[in-house]
Design a protein around this motif. Structure first.
Motif, short mmCIF file in Angstrom:
data_model
loop_
_atom_site.label_atom_id
_atom_site.label_comp_id
_atom_site.label_asym_id
_atom_site.label_seq_id
_atom_site.Cartn_x
_atom_site.Cartn_y
_atom_site.Cartn_z
N ASP A 117 -12.45 0.67 -6.93
CA ASP A 117 -11.58 1.45 -6.37
C ASP A 117 -10.08 1.70 -7.10
N LEU A 118 -9.71 0.68 -7.81
CA LEU A 118 -8.40 1.03 -8.48
C LEU A 118 -8.52 1.86 -9.77
N LEU A 119 -9.86 1.84 -10.24
CA LEU A 119 -10.04 2.76 -11.39
C LEU A 119 -10.25 4.09 -10.92
N LYS A 142 0.63 -9.39 -16.66
CA LYS A 142 0.53 -10.63 -15.40
C LYS A 142 0.36 -9.99 -14.14
N ALA A 143 -0.01 -8.83 -13.88
CA ALA A 143 -0.29 -8.23 -12.67
C ALA A 143 -1.53 -8.98 -11.99
N HIS A 144 -1.78 -9.05 -10.79
CA HIS A 144 -2.66 -9.89 -10.31
C HIS A 144 -4.11 -9.60 -10.50
N ALA A 195 -2.26 3.63 -4.44
CA ALA A 195 -3.75 3.56 -4.98
C ALA A 195 -3.75 1.93 -5.05
N GLY A 196 -5.15 1.59 -5.19
CA GLY A 196 -5.40 0.32 -5.48
C GLY A 196 -5.31 -0.47 -3.82
N GLU A 197 -5.33 -1.82 -4.20
CA GLU A 197 -5.18 -2.56 -2.75
C GLU A 197 -4.35 -2.25 -1.81
P1 FAD Z 1 -2.09 -5.80 -8.48
O1 FAD Z 1 -3.24 -6.00 -9.72
O2 FAD Z 1 -2.03 -6.98 -7.52
O3 FAD Z 1 -0.69 -5.17 -9.21
C1 FAD Z 1 0.40 -5.07 -8.41
C2 FAD Z 1 1.21 -4.78 -9.23
O4 FAD Z 1 2.52 -4.16 -8.38
C3 FAD Z 1 1.98 -5.83 -10.18
O5 FAD Z 1 2.24 -5.38 -11.30
C4 FAD Z 1 3.34 -6.32 -9.45
O6 FAD Z 1 4.11 -7.07 -10.09
C5 FAD Z 1 3.63 -5.25 -8.87
N1 FAD Z 1 4.61 -5.21 -7.73
C6 FAD Z 1 4.41 -5.57 -6.45
N2 FAD Z 1 5.33 -5.55 -5.72
C7 FAD Z 1 6.36 -4.63 -6.33
C8 FAD Z 1 7.84 -4.27 -6.14
N3 FAD Z 1 8.20 -4.65 -4.97
N4 FAD Z 1 8.43 -3.77 -7.39
C9 FAD Z 1 7.68 -3.98 -8.34
N5 FAD Z 1 6.62 -4.23 -8.55
C10 FAD Z 1 5.83 -4.81 -7.65
N6 FAD Z 1 -11.90 -7.62 -7.38
C11 FAD Z 1 -13.14 -6.79 -7.56
O7 FAD Z 1 -13.56 -5.72 -7.47
N7 FAD Z 1 -13.95 -7.77 -8.31
C12 FAD Z 1 -13.42 -8.86 -8.57
O8 FAD Z 1 -14.13 -10.03 -9.52
C13 FAD Z 1 -12.24 -9.47 -8.14
N8 FAD Z 1 -11.98 -10.77 -8.39
C14 FAD Z 1 -10.90 -11.39 -7.76
C15 FAD Z 1 -10.39 -12.76 -7.95
C16 FAD Z 1 -9.53 -13.18 -7.50
C17 FAD Z 1 -8.95 -14.52 -7.74
C18 FAD Z 1 -8.59 -12.41 -6.55
C19 FAD Z 1 -7.30 -12.81 -5.80
C20 FAD Z 1 -8.98 -11.13 -6.31
C21 FAD Z 1 -10.06 -10.59 -6.97
N9 FAD Z 1 -10.40 -9.21 -6.53
C22 FAD Z 1 -11.38 -8.71 -7.31
C23 FAD Z 1 -9.55 -8.24 -6.03
C24 FAD Z 1 -8.64 -7.49 -6.93
O9 FAD Z 1 -8.65 -8.30 -8.03
C25 FAD Z 1 -7.59 -6.77 -6.40
O10 FAD Z 1 -7.93 -6.30 -5.21
C26 FAD Z 1 -6.97 -5.81 -7.26
O11 FAD Z 1 -6.69 -6.37 -8.74
C27 FAD Z 1 -5.56 -5.28 -7.16
O12 FAD Z 1 -5.18 -4.60 -7.79
P2 FAD Z 1 -3.82 -3.57 -7.91
O13 FAD Z 1 -3.83 -2.76 -9.05
O14 FAD Z 1 -4.07 -2.78 -6.59
O15 FAD Z 1 -2.48 -4.58 -7.56
#
Ligand code: FAD
Length: 606
Positions: free
Chosen positions: A423-425, A44-46, A403-405
């Motif tokens: 980036d995240l990969l 369910k992560a973003h 790492a990641g966003e």
């Molecule tokens: P996330 O996927 O956000 O995961 C964060 C994790 O951290 C989750 O599991 C959450 O539960 C956990 N977490 C957060 N805080 C805590 C805490 N305090 N304690 C425990 N767990 C915590 N980018 C692209 O390159 N291509 C696209 O097509 C694209 N489409 C997008 C569409 C939408 C609608 C949106 C909003 C963004 C899109 N992006 C896209 C951007 C990209 O999806 C995100 O930047 C990226 O998925 C972030 O990934 P992440 O692994 O860094 O974090």
């Protein structure tokens, strides 16, 4: 004395989005014990919401593409404030990361001859985004999640981390609670990787999911790590504006990549009116050529709708402000018009953009194969975040990686679409690899029992204030913050507004000392929000302070009182750090000169 459960791992990954899972896979493959903690359910992560695709110079659709073009596109998009080493690693390594994902079972859309299909996106010179319709993130998460579980990584779902634990300078673990019962948990770890994603939810209008509150950026800051580029928030040009319940929900750039065009209320394609100098040579000057580009004509230049997000968002704001907007305060995004161009357009749109079709049909009663969509800017992404070493992803706090966003450097002043999933990969893998190596060479640290008790007492304090007349409602504080950020630290900013925002943030900081909640600890949203407020306010303050410091307009940061780019600010990043007295300090740090070989590539590609 508060009770808690303890867990021991070599590497603790906070977050199960693309970055966290990719890091966990790499660390686990290196043979150390790994745990992933996430406050939502696994899957369910973003990242699951990502739509348009992952950028990698595979050259499958246009063989002129290669890492050097991707590298220069990323720097041009980021207006040269990027960390060039990160941009180099990203451009070089993302093709392998995508192919590897395919080998692990991800089913990408295909070219006619069976290779991974790639689509156009803003700021990318050639079709570069590997995709799965408009559900790319779902496929990535499915694949990464299967592999993570297969490797035997321990997963703690619905656990929220509220503090990092340190011994001296270095991070040695984390403190959190489980959402189901509200019981406290202490993780001992030799290395901690923050992969907590973005912070869109500190704004009122956002495309981000509920848990994008910037908590990891704040956790790192309070543990002594430096932040960088926090003023650069990306406002995606196309969010839904109607109905109000879904305002901000994203409409993928893939719609424009497939030929969708932007029009104002007079039907004018206003993006042709304002093309930045740095993109003029690459942008079509007529509608016919722009259309041919979206259909794969290699001799055509891209339409202005595919300029970078910061620019498109500002052009949309200009149309709205000057009275040429749609009835609900947006402009029109039209993909239905392609009926004039291709047979079976209805089927084509539904096949290429299935989620967009359903999103508008279900939520707004609009059939995008027949009508234009109303769209407007929405808070989408943060280019800034935790400062990391380009190669290892280690932060300035030993033992802490990001790492990641939530990490920063790659995207500079503006991120190109598709460059987040790559980036995240790329950097998720690197974080996992280097965190595992660090853990192997580092003895386990000691967790300070007194510190744990203090954190636990502070975490329970909102319940103690339940009956106090002065108790503050956590939801009210959250709404006030989101309102203020939207109004004063949004897409167009002034020094006066930023000062005002900081004053409000100061008042909210006073209020959170008195925040109160009721009920018990299990699944208690009031309590969860109360604990999250410190993080949201920390991140909001960092954004406002950095934005006040940067007296120019560049990328995602637009100052109405300094509307031009400044050469001086074009050479500095803004860094943020907590000082010894606990205050937020802001400094301008001059960027090191670009490596000669990289500079040469940039010069050649101009
Ligand atoms: P996330 O996927 O956000 O995961 C964060 C994790 O951290 C989750 O599991 C959450 O539960 C956990 N977490 C957060 N805080 C805590 C805490 N305090 N304690 C425990 N767990 C915590 N980018 C692209 O390159 N291509 C696209 O097509 C694209 N489409 C997008 C569409 C939408 C609608 C949106 C909003 C963004 C899109 N992006 C896209 C951007 C990209 O999806 C995100 O930047 C990226 O998925 C972030 O990934 P992440 O692994 O860094 O974090």
């Amino acid at each position: 004395m508060t009770n808690y459960e303890t867990y021991h791992h070599d590497v603790l990954v906070i977050g199960s989005g693309g970055a966290g899972l990719r890091a966990a896979i790499e660390a686990s493959a290196a043979g150390v014990s790994v745990a992933v903690v996430c406050r939502s359910l696994l899957g369910k992560a973003h990242t699951v919401m990502a739509e348009g695709g992952v950028a990698a110079a595979l050259g499958n659709v246009d063989d002129r593409d290669n890492w050097k073009v991707h590298f220069t596109d990323t720097l041009r998009g980021g207006q040269y404030l990027n960390n060039e080493r990160m941009a180099e690693l990203h451009a070089k390594e993302s093709p392998d990361r995508v192919r590897e994902l395919e080998a692990w079972g991800a089913v990408f859309d295909r070219t006619d001859d069976g290779r991974i299909l790639q689509r156009n996106f803003g700021g990318h010179k050639y079709p570069r985004l590997a995709h799965v319709g408009d559900r790319t993130g779902l496929e990535m998460i499915r694949t990464l999640q299967d592999y993570t579980i297969h490797l035997g990584v321990d997963i703690y779902q619905e656990f929220t981390i509220v503090n990092l634990l340190k011994e001296g300078d270095k991070v040695v673990g984390a403190f959190g609670y489980d959402r189901e019962k509200g019981l406290f948990k202490v993780f001992h770890a030799k290395a901690v990787i923050i992969a907590t994603g973005g912070m869109g939810r500190i704004y009122k209008i956002s495309s981000n999911s509920w848990d994008c509150t910037g908590s990891g950026i704040s956790l790192a800051y309070h543990a002594g790590a430096e932040l960088i580029d926090m003023e650069f928030v990306q406002f995606h040009p196309t969010g839904m504006v109607w109905p109000p319940s879904v305002r901000g929900l994203l409409i993928t750039e893939g719609v424009r990549g497939e030929g969708g065009v932007l029009r104002n209320n007079a039907g004018r394609r206003f993006m042709f009116d304002d093309v930045p100098e740095s993109y003029r040579a690459q942008t079509s000057t007529n509608e016919e050529e722009g259309w041919r580009y979206t259909q794969g004509d290699k001799n055509a230049k891209r339409p202005p709708e595919l300029l970078t997000r910061d620019h498109v968002a500002r052009c949309i704001m200009r149309e709205i402000r000057e009275g040429r907007g749609s009835p609900h305060g947006g402009v029109y995004l039209d993909i239905a018009w392609i009926k004039e161009k291709i047979p079976n357009a209805t089927e084509h749109i539904r096949r290429k953009l299935p989620s967009m079709y359903h999103q508008f049909k279900e939520l707004a009663g609009v059939d995008i194969t027949k009508e234009a969509m109303e769209v407007g800017p929405t808070t989408h992404y943060i280019m800034g975040g935790v400062k990391v070493d380009a190669d290892s992803q280690m932060t300035s706090t030993p033992g802490l990686f990001a790492a990641g966003e939530c990490a920063a450097g790659l995207h500079g002043a503006n991120r190109l679409g598709g460059n987040s999933l790559s980036d995240l990969l790329v950097f998720g893998k690197r974080a996992g690899e280097y965190a595992a190596a660090y853990a192997r060479n580092t003895p386990a640290g000691k967790i300070n029992e007194r510190e744990v008790q203090e954190i636990a007492t502070a975490a329970l304090a909102p319940f103690e204030r339940e009956s106090s007349a002065a108790g503050e409602n956590p939801f009210q504080i959250q709404y006030q913050l989101q309102d203020r950020m939207q109004e004063l630290v949004g897409i167009v900013r002034t020094g006066k507004e930023l000062e005002e925002a900081l004053k409000h943030i100061g008042e909210l900081k006073e209020k959170i000392i008195r925040v109160a909640c009721s009920g018990n600890r299990g699944y208690n949203p009031g309590w969860h929000t109360a604990l999250e407020l410190t993080h949201m306010i920390t991140v909001a303050e960092a954004i406002a302070r950095a934005a006040l410091q940067r007296k120019e307009s560049r990328g995602g940061h637009y100052r109405e009182d300094f509307p031009e780019k400044s050469d001086a600010f074009g050479k500095v990043n803004i860094n943020i750090k907590k000082d010894d007295k606990g205050e937020m300090t802001v400094t301008q740090v001059t960027k090191p000169k670009m490596r000669d070989d990289l500079q040469q590539i940039v010069n050649e590609m101009k």
